[in-house]
Design a protein around this motif. Structure first.
Motif, PDB file in Angstrom:
ATOM      1  N   ILE A  32       0.854  -1.195   0.000  1.00 34.99           N
ATOM      2  CA  ILE A  32       0.000   0.000   0.000  1.00 34.99           C
ATOM      3  C   ILE A  32       0.889   1.244   0.000  1.00 34.99           C
ATOM      4  CG2 ILE A  32      -1.987  -1.083   1.135  1.00 34.99           C
ATOM      5  CD1 ILE A  32      -1.054   0.123   3.771  1.00 34.99           C
ATOM      6  N   GLY A  33       0.269   2.379  -0.282  1.00 33.09           N
ATOM      7  CA  GLY A  33       0.984   3.646  -0.237  1.00 33.09           C
ATOM      8  C   GLY A  33       0.984   4.226   1.168  1.00 33.09           C
ATOM      9  N   ALA A  34       1.889   5.165   1.395  1.00 32.77           N
ATOM     10  CA  ALA A  34       1.996   5.786   2.718  1.00 32.77           C
ATOM     11  C   ALA A  34       0.707   6.520   3.091  1.00 32.77           C
ATOM     12  CB  ALA A  34       3.179   6.750   2.746  1.00 32.77           C
ATOM     13  N   ASP A  35       0.033   7.115   2.101  1.00 42.13           N
ATOM     14  CA  ASP A  35      -1.221   7.823   2.394  1.00 42.13           C
ATOM     15  C   ASP A  35      -2.314   6.840   2.822  1.00 42.13           C
ATOM     16  OD1 ASP A  35      -1.137   6.741  -0.161  1.00 42.13           O
ATOM     17  OD2 ASP A  35      -2.334   8.332  -1.083  1.00 42.13           O
ATOM     18  N   GLN A  36      -2.347   5.677   2.180  1.00 47.75           N
ATOM     19  CA  GLN A  36      -3.319   4.650   2.579  1.00 47.75           C
ATOM     20  C   GLN A  36      -2.994   4.106   3.973  1.00 47.75           C
ATOM     21  OE1 GLN A  36      -2.390   2.225  -0.911  1.00 47.75           O
ATOM     22  NE2 GLN A  36      -4.541   2.320  -1.506  1.00 47.75           N
ATOM     23  N   PHE A  37      -1.714   3.912   4.236  1.00 45.39           N
ATOM     24  CA  PHE A  37      -1.270   3.397   5.533  1.00 45.39           C
ATOM     25  C   PHE A  37      -1.712   4.318   6.669  1.00 45.39           C
ATOM     26  CE2 PHE A  37       2.557   2.674   8.468  1.00 45.39           C
ATOM     27  CZ  PHE A  37       2.014   1.525   9.027  1.00 45.39           C
ATOM     28  N   ALA A  38      -1.584   5.623   6.462  1.00 47.09           N
ATOM     29  CA  ALA A  38      -1.943   6.589   7.504  1.00 47.09           C
ATOM     30  C   ALA A  38      -3.430   6.559   7.826  1.00 47.09           C
ATOM     31  CB  ALA A  38      -1.524   7.993   7.077  1.00 47.09           C
ATOM     32  N   GLN A  39      -4.251   6.075   6.874  1.00 49.54           N
ATOM     33  CA  GLN A  39      -5.703   6.039   7.084  1.00 49.54           C
ATOM     34  C   GLN A  39      -6.240   4.612   7.207  1.00 49.54           C
ATOM     35  OE1 GLN A  39      -7.707   8.442   4.052  1.00 49.54           O
ATOM     36  NE2 GLN A  39      -5.854   9.655   3.818  1.00 49.54           N
ATOM     37  N   LEU A  40      -5.341   3.662   7.444  1.00 51.89           N
ATOM     38  CA  LEU A  40      -5.750   2.262   7.431  1.00 51.89           C
ATOM     39  C   LEU A  40      -6.828   1.953   8.467  1.00 51.89           C
ATOM     40  CD1 LEU A  40      -4.954  -0.377   5.911  1.00 51.89           C
ATOM     41  CD2 LEU A  40      -3.543  -0.939   7.888  1.00 51.89           C
ATOM     42  N   ASP A  41      -6.846   2.694   9.558  1.00 52.21           N
ATOM     43  CA  ASP A  41      -7.837   2.425  10.608  1.00 52.21           C
ATOM     44  C   ASP A  41      -9.261   2.690  10.139  1.00 52.21           C
ATOM     45  OD1 ASP A  41      -6.866   5.168  10.601  1.00 52.21           O
ATOM     46  OD2 ASP A  41      -8.185   5.500  12.307  1.00 52.21           O
ATOM     47  N   THR A  42      -9.423   3.396   8.985  1.00 54.08           N
ATOM     48  CA  THR A  42     -10.770   3.658   8.461  1.00 54.08           C
ATOM     49  C   THR A  42     -11.256   2.536   7.546  1.00 54.08           C
ATOM     50  OG1 THR A  42     -10.003   4.850   6.476  1.00 54.08           O
ATOM     51  CG2 THR A  42     -10.271   6.138   8.502  1.00 54.08           C
ATOM     52  N   TRP A  43     -10.393   1.574   7.233  1.00 50.71           N
ATOM     53  CA  TRP A  43     -10.771   0.480   6.344  1.00 50.71           C
ATOM     54  C   TRP A  43     -11.614  -0.538   7.098  1.00 50.71           C
ATOM     55  CZ3 TRP A  43      -6.404  -1.274   2.502  1.00 50.71           C
ATOM     56  CH2 TRP A  43      -5.878  -0.148   1.859  1.00 50.71           C
ATOM     57  N   LYS A  44     -12.419  -1.267   6.352  1.00 47.25           N
ATOM     58  CA  LYS A  44     -13.251  -2.308   6.957  1.00 47.25           C
ATOM     59  C   LYS A  44     -12.368  -3.379   7.613  1.00 47.25           C
ATOM     60  CE  LYS A  44     -16.664  -5.878   5.931  1.00 47.25           C
ATOM     61  NZ  LYS A  44     -17.334  -6.675   4.889  1.00 47.25           N
ATOM     62  N   ILE A  99      -6.812  -7.180   8.869  1.00 47.81           N
ATOM     63  CA  ILE A  99      -5.809  -7.071   7.810  1.00 47.81           C
ATOM     64  C   ILE A  99      -4.416  -7.075   8.429  1.00 47.81           C
ATOM     65  CG2 ILE A  99      -4.874  -5.596   5.983  1.00 47.81           C
ATOM     66  CD1 ILE A  99      -7.708  -4.490   5.571  1.00 47.81           C
ATOM     67  N   ALA A 100      -4.253  -6.283   9.481  1.00 45.75           N
ATOM     68  CA  ALA A 100      -2.939  -6.155  10.117  1.00 45.75           C
ATOM     69  C   ALA A 100      -2.503  -7.446  10.803  1.00 45.75           C
ATOM     70  CB  ALA A 100      -2.969  -5.005  11.121  1.00 45.75           C
ATOM     71  N   LEU A 101      -3.464  -8.269  11.204  1.00 41.94           N
ATOM     72  CA  LEU A 101      -3.122  -9.552  11.819  1.00 41.94           C
ATOM     73  C   LEU A 101      -2.688 -10.583  10.778  1.00 41.94           C
ATOM     74  CD1 LEU A 101      -5.913 -10.058  14.523  1.00 41.94           C
ATOM     75  CD2 LEU A 101      -3.455  -9.792  14.934  1.00 41.94           C
ATOM     76  N   LEU A 102      -3.298 -10.515   9.597  1.00 42.65           N
ATOM     77  CA  LEU A 102      -3.081 -11.545   8.582  1.00 42.65           C
ATOM     78  C   LEU A 102      -1.916 -11.242   7.646  1.00 42.65           C
ATOM     79  CD1 LEU A 102      -6.823 -12.180   7.652  1.00 42.65           C
ATOM     80  CD2 LEU A 102      -5.296 -13.808   8.772  1.00 42.65           C
ATOM     81  N   ALA A 103      -1.559  -9.982   7.520  1.00 45.66           N
ATOM     82  CA  ALA A 103      -0.531  -9.603   6.545  1.00 45.66           C
ATOM     83  C   ALA A 103       0.413  -8.560   7.121  1.00 45.66           C
ATOM     84  CB  ALA A 103      -1.189  -9.058   5.274  1.00 45.66           C
ATOM     85  N   THR A 104       1.667  -8.654   6.729  1.00 43.81           N
ATOM     86  CA  THR A 104       2.615  -7.579   7.003  1.00 43.81           C
ATOM     87  C   THR A 104       2.333  -6.460   6.005  1.00 43.81           C
ATOM     88  OG1 THR A 104       4.319  -9.100   7.783  1.00 43.81           O
ATOM     89  CG2 THR A 104       5.051  -6.936   7.021  1.00 43.81           C
ATOM     90  N   LEU A 105       2.285  -5.234   6.484  1.00 45.22           N
ATOM     91  CA  LEU A 105       2.002  -4.101   5.618  1.00 45.22           C
ATOM     92  C   LEU A 105       3.310  -3.618   4.991  1.00 45.22           C
ATOM     93  CD1 LEU A 105      -0.387  -2.434   8.158  1.00 45.22           C
ATOM     94  CD2 LEU A 105      -1.065  -3.685   6.109  1.00 45.22           C
TER      95      LEU A 105
END
Length: 201
Positions: free
Chosen positions: A106-118, A123-129
């Motif tokens: 993912i991009g840094a902008d997406q990473f900063a807002q990841l908490d808004t994703w469903k 996601i963070a448990l299943l995959a390394t970002l």
């Protein structure tokens, strides 16, 4: 030997050379066995904004990544009904490949807002970002997750000033797009007369 799989989603409307550069960096930096390009069916963040059809976006991706080692086009989200949620895809791949190490690119902008994703915590448990950081850009996790344990890697991305918006603008203006997307994708855009009636999109 643990299988290492990268997941790289996006609208890819159209896919361009900056996408390709990031995919190569992810594949090489993370020593991936395969990187799966996953075009979104109906991106929930961009309702109603896609110009090219699912078939056209898949066709452009295939032309972009042709002959690249380790790259796979995964069309599951194009076939899924309703909005495309990353968590559904990550869960499916984790179930299909038990024991594999998954990396979500993912991009840094997406990473900063990841908490808004469903179901972002899943996601963070299943995959390394795997977070793409442009030169000079600070990479920060979501403020809401400050202090929480989070597995993530920074991907060094050389500065490439290409965006899908600029490709669409050029195509609409009748300007050449091959410097941004490569000859194969540019030829397809021209053949399909894509983005001609969508200036600014």
């Amino acid at each position: 030997m643990t299988l290492r799989i990268g997941l790289y989603g996006g609208s890819f409307d159209p896919p361009h050379l900056a996408h390709l550069a990031l995919a190569r960096v992810a594949r090489d930096t993370l020593a991936l066995d395969e990187l799966r390009w996953q075009p979104a069916g109906q991106p929930w963040q961009k309702p109603g904004r896609l110009v090219a059809s699912p078939a056209q976006r898949e066709a452009m991706l295939r032309r972009l990544v042709d002959d690249e080692p380790g790259f796979v086009i995964d069309t599951r989200e194009l076939q899924r009904q309703g909005p495309s949620y990353t968590v559904d895809t990550v869960r499916e791949v984790a179930a299909e490949q038990p024991g594999a190490a998954l990396f979500l690119v993912i991009g840094a902008d997406q990473f900063a807002q990841l908490d808004t994703w469903k179901d972002a915590a899943d996601i963070a448990l299943l995959a390394t970002l795997a977070v793409a950081a442009r030169e000079g850009q600070a990479v920060r996790p979501p403020a809401a997750w400050a202090g929480a344990p989070l597995a993530w890697r920074e991907l060094p991305l050389p500065r490439i000033d290409i965006s899908a918006t600029e490709v669409r603008r050029r195509a609409a203006a009748g300007e050449p797009v091959s410097p941004l997307v490569g000859e194969a994708v540019a030829g397809y855009i021209d053949q399909q007369q894509l983005y001609r009636a969508a200036p600014g999109h």
